[in-house]
Design a protein around this motif. Structure first.
Motif, PDB file in Angstrom:
ATOM      1  N   ALA A 140       0.836  -1.202   0.000  1.00  0.00           N
ATOM      2  CA  ALA A 140       0.000   0.000   0.000  1.00  0.00           C
ATOM      3  C   ALA A 140       0.867   1.247   0.000  1.00  0.00           C
ATOM      4  O   ALA A 140       0.563   2.250  -0.651  1.00  0.00           O
ATOM      5  N   ALA A 171       2.168   1.828  -3.493  1.00  0.00           N
ATOM      6  CA  ALA A 171       1.144   2.371  -4.371  1.00  0.00           C
ATOM      7  C   ALA A 171       0.953   3.854  -4.126  1.00  0.00           C
ATOM      8  O   ALA A 171       0.793   4.647  -5.046  1.00  0.00           O
ATOM      9  N   THR A 216      -1.899  -3.541  -5.731  1.00  0.00           N
ATOM     10  CA  THR A 216      -1.521  -2.396  -6.558  1.00  0.00           C
ATOM     11  C   THR A 216      -2.098  -2.559  -7.954  1.00  0.00           C
ATOM     12  O   THR A 216      -1.948  -3.613  -8.570  1.00  0.00           O
ATOM     13  N   LYS A 248     -10.277   2.443  -4.638  1.00  0.00           N
ATOM     14  CA  LYS A 248      -9.190   1.728  -3.971  1.00  0.00           C
ATOM     15  C   LYS A 248      -7.825   2.196  -4.447  1.00  0.00           C
ATOM     16  O   LYS A 248      -6.867   2.275  -3.674  1.00  0.00           O
ATOM     17  N   HIS A 249      -7.722   2.508  -5.740  1.00  0.00           N
ATOM     18  CA  HIS A 249      -6.444   2.905  -6.346  1.00  0.00           C
ATOM     19  C   HIS A 249      -6.631   4.251  -7.050  1.00  0.00           C
ATOM     20  O   HIS A 249      -6.770   4.304  -8.278  1.00  0.00           O
ATOM     21  N   ASP A 256      -1.788  -0.196 -11.329  1.00  0.00           N
ATOM     22  CA  ASP A 256      -1.282   1.020 -11.973  1.00  0.00           C
ATOM     23  C   ASP A 256      -2.120   1.418 -13.179  1.00  0.00           C
ATOM     24  O   ASP A 256      -2.322   2.608 -13.435  1.00  0.00           O
ATOM     25  N   ASN A 268      -4.832   6.658  -8.017  1.00  0.00           N
ATOM     26  CA  ASN A 268      -3.892   7.093  -9.056  1.00  0.00           C
ATOM     27  C   ASN A 268      -3.907   6.202 -10.289  1.00  0.00           C
ATOM     28  O   ASN A 268      -3.080   6.377 -11.196  1.00  0.00           O
ATOM     29  N   VAL A 269      -4.828   5.257 -10.343  1.00  0.00           N
ATOM     30  CA  VAL A 269      -4.883   4.332 -11.474  1.00  0.00           C
ATOM     31  C   VAL A 269      -5.133   5.088 -12.776  1.00  0.00           C
ATOM     32  O   VAL A 269      -5.834   6.106 -12.800  1.00  0.00           O
TER      33      VAL A 269
END
Length: 404
Positions: free
Chosen positions: A5, A8, A148, A173-174, A150, A176-177
């Motif tokens: 985490a 990420a 993670t 959840k992510h 990306d 910056n994806v």
């Protein structure tokens, strides 16, 4: 906070603002897959046969009425589902791929890049939560279990490949994806509240993605893979993502067929290259008597030339994720869905060294039996004088494979 985490959170993405000039066919600039009025897209090959949604539905209902349709038995056990074992950090020397059901694969590249292809984690692939194809195999994990992500790469907007609840959970959840989609799909993301981090590409276009250790907001830059690697090779994670042709179509409603583009994709990072077939046909086969081999010497139907172009111009690939299911009845489905014999030809045309079968084992979309695709794949490999295992394989849902 776990180490994964933390990793990420410390990485921010930069996407090149200009298309990378990769090898492409001479006629790519002509955009022959674009409608002349600019309002949609077509398959520009003799291997395609257009059949409207209502016509397909009518044909399928007629087959059932005449007693010709097969109802696949999905009584357990069918496809084995296991809990995935994701790597705890970005530190990996090898290409690793985990099947999460249907067309969804999670790929962990050497040097740390993590990409999720066509994620659908909902119970039904449908605009409704109460109607439409329902899973007969469980999801092997939840979005929250993936350490993670990306990039998310989407092949097209059909509900078994682009799912609103799943996309929103990934973004939450992510945060910056980065999403990569074919032309015409960025609008859907904006309408869903995702206004940044969406890159829309046409066939044969590529973009470079640079993940740098930073807490800043993702920005746009013209930096490419070659230039970045020289100065930040010890810190940055670099990837090149390419949008490529395939033979399919698109629609989210009864009124928007072909408005947005469909695509296959290439992703290159850490010195390894993956081809993602998404959802595609290979050749249009007419209705033939039951049991007739449409690859027999008496039959010669045009096949899609795009896959050989992909292999010649962008290959070879270390791994191909190639669809093998949702093909029966053949005369209805063949223009847009490959059967395993088509899949092996796509594998050879695209110059993949290894492959894994996708687009099966999750929902009943067509009439072939649930476990027929991998059985037919072995026959197709044997027919092409290839080993039944170790070259083009299938695996359990949730299982990871490594590719040296």
């Amino acid at each position: 906070m776990s180490s994964s985490a933390t990793a990420a959170a410390l990485y921010a993405a930069t996407i090149s603002s200009a298309s990378v000039t990769g090898a492409q066919p001479e006629d790519a600039k002509d955009k022959i897959h674009h409608l002349k009025d600019g309002k949609g897209f077509i398959n520009p090959w003799e291997s395609w046969r257009n059949m409207s949604g209502p016509a397909i539905m009518k044909a399928m209902i007629w087959r059932r009425y005449k007693g010709l349709a097969n109802s696949p038995d999905t009584t357990p056990p069918t496809v084995t589902v296991r809990k995935p074992d994701f790597l705890p950090s970005r530190d990996t020397p090898i290409l690793r791929a985990t099947w999460l059901g249907h067309a969804c694969y999670f790929v962990e590249f050497p040097q740390g890049f993590r990409v999720l292809f066509d994620p659908v984690f909902s119970e039904r692939c449908s605009p409704f939560t109460w109607l439409g194809p329902k899973r007969y195999t469980e999801v092997p994990c939840q979005i929250e279990d993936i350490p993670t992500v990306d990039a998310v790469v989407i092949s097209h907007n059909h509900y078994d490949h682009m799912d609103h609840p799943t996309i929103m959970k990934i973004k939450a959840k992510h945060p910056n994806v980065q999403f990569f989609v074919p032309l015409g799909n960025k609008k859907w993301f904006a309408e869903s509240g995702i206004h940044e981090g969406v890159t829309e590409l046409d066939w044969w276009e590529e973009r470079d993605m640079n993940l740098s250790p930073a807490a800043s907001k993702p920005a746009v830059s013209s930096t490419d893979v070659a230039a970045s690697s020289a100065g930040e090779k010890s810190q940055s994670i670099l990837a090149r993502i390419g949008c490529l042709p395939c033979q399919h179509t698109s629609a989210r409603t009864a009124f928007d067929k072909g408005v947005s583009l469909w695509a296959s994709w290439s992703v290159e990072s850490g010195g390894r290259k993956v081809y993602f077939g998404g959802d595609t046909g290979y050749r249009a086969v007419p209705e033939l008597p039951k049991g007739v081999d449409d690859y027999g010497p008496e039959h010669s139907y045009p096949h899609c030339p795009a896959f050989k172009q992909i292999g010649d111009l962008r290959g070879p690939f270390d791994l191909g994720l190639i669809p093998i299911g949702a093909y029966d009845p053949r005369y209805i489905m063949s223009p847009m869905h490959a059967n395993p014999f088509d899949s092996v030809n796509i594998f050879m045309d695209t110059k993949c060294r290894r492959a894994m079968g996708i687009h099966w084992g999750t929902w009943v979309l067509t009439e072939e039996d649930a476990l027929e695709p991998p059985q037919l794949l072995k026959k197709a490999l044997a027919k092409s004088d290839m080993p039944e295992t170790g070259v083009f394989d299938v695996c359990d849902i949730g299982e990871s494979r490594e590719f040296k």
